[in-house]
Design an enzyme around this catalytic site. Structure first.
Site, PDB file in Angstrom:
ATOM      1  N   ALA A  43      81.118  66.506 -22.288  1.00  0.00           N
ATOM      2  CA  ALA A  43      80.252  67.319 -21.360  1.00  0.00           C
ATOM      3  C   ALA A  43      80.461  67.138 -19.838  1.00  0.00           C
ATOM      4  O   ALA A  43      80.778  67.880 -18.950  1.00  0.00           O
ATOM      5  CB  ALA A  43      78.716  67.321 -21.774  1.00  0.00           C
ATOM      6  N   ASP A  94      75.752  67.339 -25.289  1.00  0.00           N
ATOM      7  CA  ASP A  94      76.476  68.624 -24.561  1.00  0.00           C
ATOM      8  C   ASP A  94      75.443  69.191 -24.102  1.00  0.00           C
ATOM      9  O   ASP A  94      75.567  69.788 -23.087  1.00  0.00           O
ATOM     10  CB  ASP A  94      77.236  69.201 -25.542  1.00  0.00           C
ATOM     11  CG  ASP A  94      78.542  68.159 -26.021  1.00  0.00           C
ATOM     12  OD1 ASP A  94      79.546  68.525 -25.314  1.00  0.00           O
ATOM     13  OD2 ASP A  94      78.671  67.498 -26.931  1.00  0.00           O
ATOM     14  N   ASN A 115      75.085  68.041 -29.984  1.00  0.00           N
ATOM     15  CA  ASN A 115      76.383  66.960 -29.648  1.00  0.00           C
ATOM     16  C   ASN A 115      77.290  67.218 -30.880  1.00  0.00           C
ATOM     17  O   ASN A 115      77.028  68.434 -31.693  1.00  0.00           O
ATOM     18  CB  ASN A 115      75.577  65.461 -29.938  1.00  0.00           C
ATOM     19  CG  ASN A 115      76.492  64.666 -29.255  1.00  0.00           C
ATOM     20  OD1 ASN A 115      77.149  64.767 -28.328  1.00  0.00           O
ATOM     21  ND2 ASN A 115      76.912  63.531 -30.196  1.00  0.00           N
ATOM     22  N   ARG A 165      84.603  76.902 -22.882  1.00  0.00           N
ATOM     23  CA  ARG A 165      83.849  76.378 -24.004  1.00  0.00           C
ATOM     24  C   ARG A 165      82.408  76.577 -23.899  1.00  0.00           C
ATOM     25  O   ARG A 165      81.713  76.152 -22.919  1.00  0.00           O
ATOM     26  CB  ARG A 165      84.190  74.760 -24.182  1.00  0.00           C
ATOM     27  CG  ARG A 165      85.639  74.404 -24.402  1.00  0.00           C
ATOM     28  CD  ARG A 165      85.707  73.172 -24.547  1.00  0.00           C
ATOM     29  NE  ARG A 165      85.304  72.603 -26.042  1.00  0.00           N
ATOM     30  CZ  ARG A 165      85.158  71.346 -26.306  1.00  0.00           C
ATOM     31  NH1 ARG A 165      85.389  70.455 -25.432  1.00  0.00           N
ATOM     32  NH2 ARG A 165      84.624  70.925 -27.570  1.00  0.00           N
TER      33      ARG A 165
HETATM   34  O1  MRU Z   1      84.374  68.467 -28.500  1.00  0.00           O
HETATM   35  P1  MRU Z   1      84.158  67.200 -27.262  1.00  0.00           P
HETATM   36  O2  MRU Z   1      85.056  66.215 -27.581  1.00  0.00           O
HETATM   37  O3  MRU Z   1      83.991  67.948 -25.759  1.00  0.00           O
HETATM   38  O4  MRU Z   1      82.542  66.850 -27.700  1.00  0.00           O
HETATM   39  C1  MRU Z   1      82.261  65.494 -27.051  1.00  0.00           C
HETATM   40  C2  MRU Z   1      80.755  65.361 -27.330  1.00  0.00           C
HETATM   41  O5  MRU Z   1      80.055  65.876 -28.465  1.00  0.00           O
HETATM   42  C3  MRU Z   1      80.117  64.147 -26.484  1.00  0.00           C
HETATM   43  O6  MRU Z   1      79.315  63.256 -27.530  1.00  0.00           O
HETATM   44  C4  MRU Z   1      79.294  64.847 -25.828  1.00  0.00           C
HETATM   45  O7  MRU Z   1      79.975  65.597 -24.722  1.00  0.00           O
HETATM   46  C5  MRU Z   1      78.789  63.913 -24.506  1.00  0.00           C
HETATM   47  S1  MRU Z   1      79.922  63.205 -23.407  1.00  0.00           S
HETATM   48  C6  MRU Z   1      79.212  61.935 -22.515  1.00  0.00           C
END
Ligand code: MRU
Length: 369
Positions: free
Chosen positions: A56, A249, A259, A95
């Site tokens: 995120a 997220d 998340n 996204r």
């Molecule tokens: O699909 P991604 O790799 O972007 O998903 C990431 C996550 O779910 C993380 O746990 C979240 O973004 C927090 S990052 C500090």
């Protein structure tokens, strides 16, 4: 954080050419450490969409750099406001789940409102982007400090024995600008000589845990064990997990946490075994405008091939192999919602609070209208 002996952030402006944004190519990790150049809004869109960059806070910062690159594309013929709002809409559509994407793009656009010349706009945009990067680094430093108290108290209760932390996906420095969210307290505990060990969920289907979290922890000398996503519940029953720390997220104003898919199941298991379950997140990942995660957070659906296939390294190259019969139907939900009732607390840059509207409001009163 460290890669070998050199300090890296996950994203930075090229030292010699300010029209180039550089990122670590997370699609190549852990098999090779490569950086990638982003020179246009389209490059930024692809990098987020294909998950060359992900997580995120980093998605937000990368999109903010996208607006900066959009200002470099302005010519004397360009309708500036049109051009910038089109670039913003395009990047925000990339996204849907991580709220940082919209937050960061709007943060830069807000700063550009009064800009007139393209040169001035680029300067203002870059200033705003670098502010976001510094802000997110400081947020993660503070999350580290507050989260460290949790690890220290468990360590005291265990009379200095190893503290076992379970984490899901990658909420490390690769997902932020530096330090990470869920990993920040772990890095600080390690620095302080507190014995820690991390259970790393592989995190199907894209394996951010096995590829990125294991790599990060290995680079920084932190003991860790890779597990399948279905193993955590058993380890909790066997009292082999002291605390669960994950990222977020998008968190609602009352503490529901979106998340990586599978987080909710970890929260259920932690709850059933009385194991503290924390989400570590900067306030830039809180959507103060919504209060029902299940109803109001859009869950990204990605290509089913990410489920029918798995990507790894063999014969000297990164390759994808199918793991099911041909033409098997597959569903690929990227995130899930952990309701606030299953969350022990939120570790934020301002401190630790319960996952309740009351507590979040106390901590971020300026965000509540
Ligand atoms: O699909 P991604 O790799 O972007 O998903 C990431 C996550 O779910 C993380 O746990 C979240 O973004 C927090 S990052 C500090």
């Amino acid at each position: 954080m460290k890669v070998g002996n050199k300090h890296y952030q996950s994203i930075w402006l090229d030292e010699s050419d300010p029209s180039i944004v550089r990122v670590i190519d997370q699609q190549k990790l852990p098999f090779s450490f490569e950086t990638k150049e982003l020179r246009s809004v389209d490059d930024v869109f692809s990098a987020i969409d294909e998950m060359t960059v992900r997580g995120a806070p980093l998605i937000g910062a990368t999109a903010a750099f996208g607006i900066y690159l959009a200002t470099l594309e302005i010519s004397s013929l360009t309708d500036i406001q049109d051009h910038l709002s089109n670039a913003a809409r395009y990047l925000i559509s990339c996204r849907p789940t991580a709220v940082n994407l919209t937050w960061a793009v709007n943060y830069v656009l807000e700063k550009l409102k009064n800009g007139s010349s393209s040169g001035q706009l680029s300067e203002t945009a870059l200033e705003a982007v670098l502010e976001i990067c510094e802000k997110e680094k400081e947020n993660c430093r503070q999350i580290g400090k507050h989260g460290l108290e949790l690890i220290e108290s468990i360590s005291r209760n265990k009379k200095g024995e190893q503290v076992n932390i379970l984490t899901h996906c990658n909420a490390g420095w690769l997902a932020c600008i530096d330090y990470g969210t869920a990993t920040a307290p772990i890095y600080l505990a390690h620095e302080k000589g507190i014995p820690v060990h991390v259970w790393v969920d592989e995190t199907r289907p894209r394996n951010q845990g096995s590829k990125l979290t294991a790599w990060e922890l290995g680079q920084n000398g932190i003991r860790h064990t890779l597990i399948t996503d279905n193993t955590g519940g058993y380890l909790m029953q066997q009292k082999m997990v002291d605390i669960v720390i994950v990222g977020s997220d998008r968190t609602t104003r009352n503490g529901d946490v979106a998340n990586k898919i599978g987080t909710y199941l970890k929260a259920l298991a932690a709850n059933d075994n009385n194991i503290p379950f924390y989400a570590a997140l900067p306030s830039t990942s809180i959507d103060f405008g919504i209060s029902d995660g299940l109803k109001e957070i859009e869950i990204e659906k990605r290509d089913p091939e990410e489920v029918t296939n798995i990507t790894g390294y063999a014969d000297g190259k990164i390759q994808s192999v199918r793991i099911c019969p041909e033409n098997t139907l597959a569903a690929n939900y990227g995130f899930d919602i952990t309701p606030s009732r299953l969350i022990t607390g939120l570790i934020t840059e301002k401190g630790i609070c319960r996952a309740t509207e009351e507590d979040i409001k106390k901590m971020f009163s300026d965000k509540f209208s």
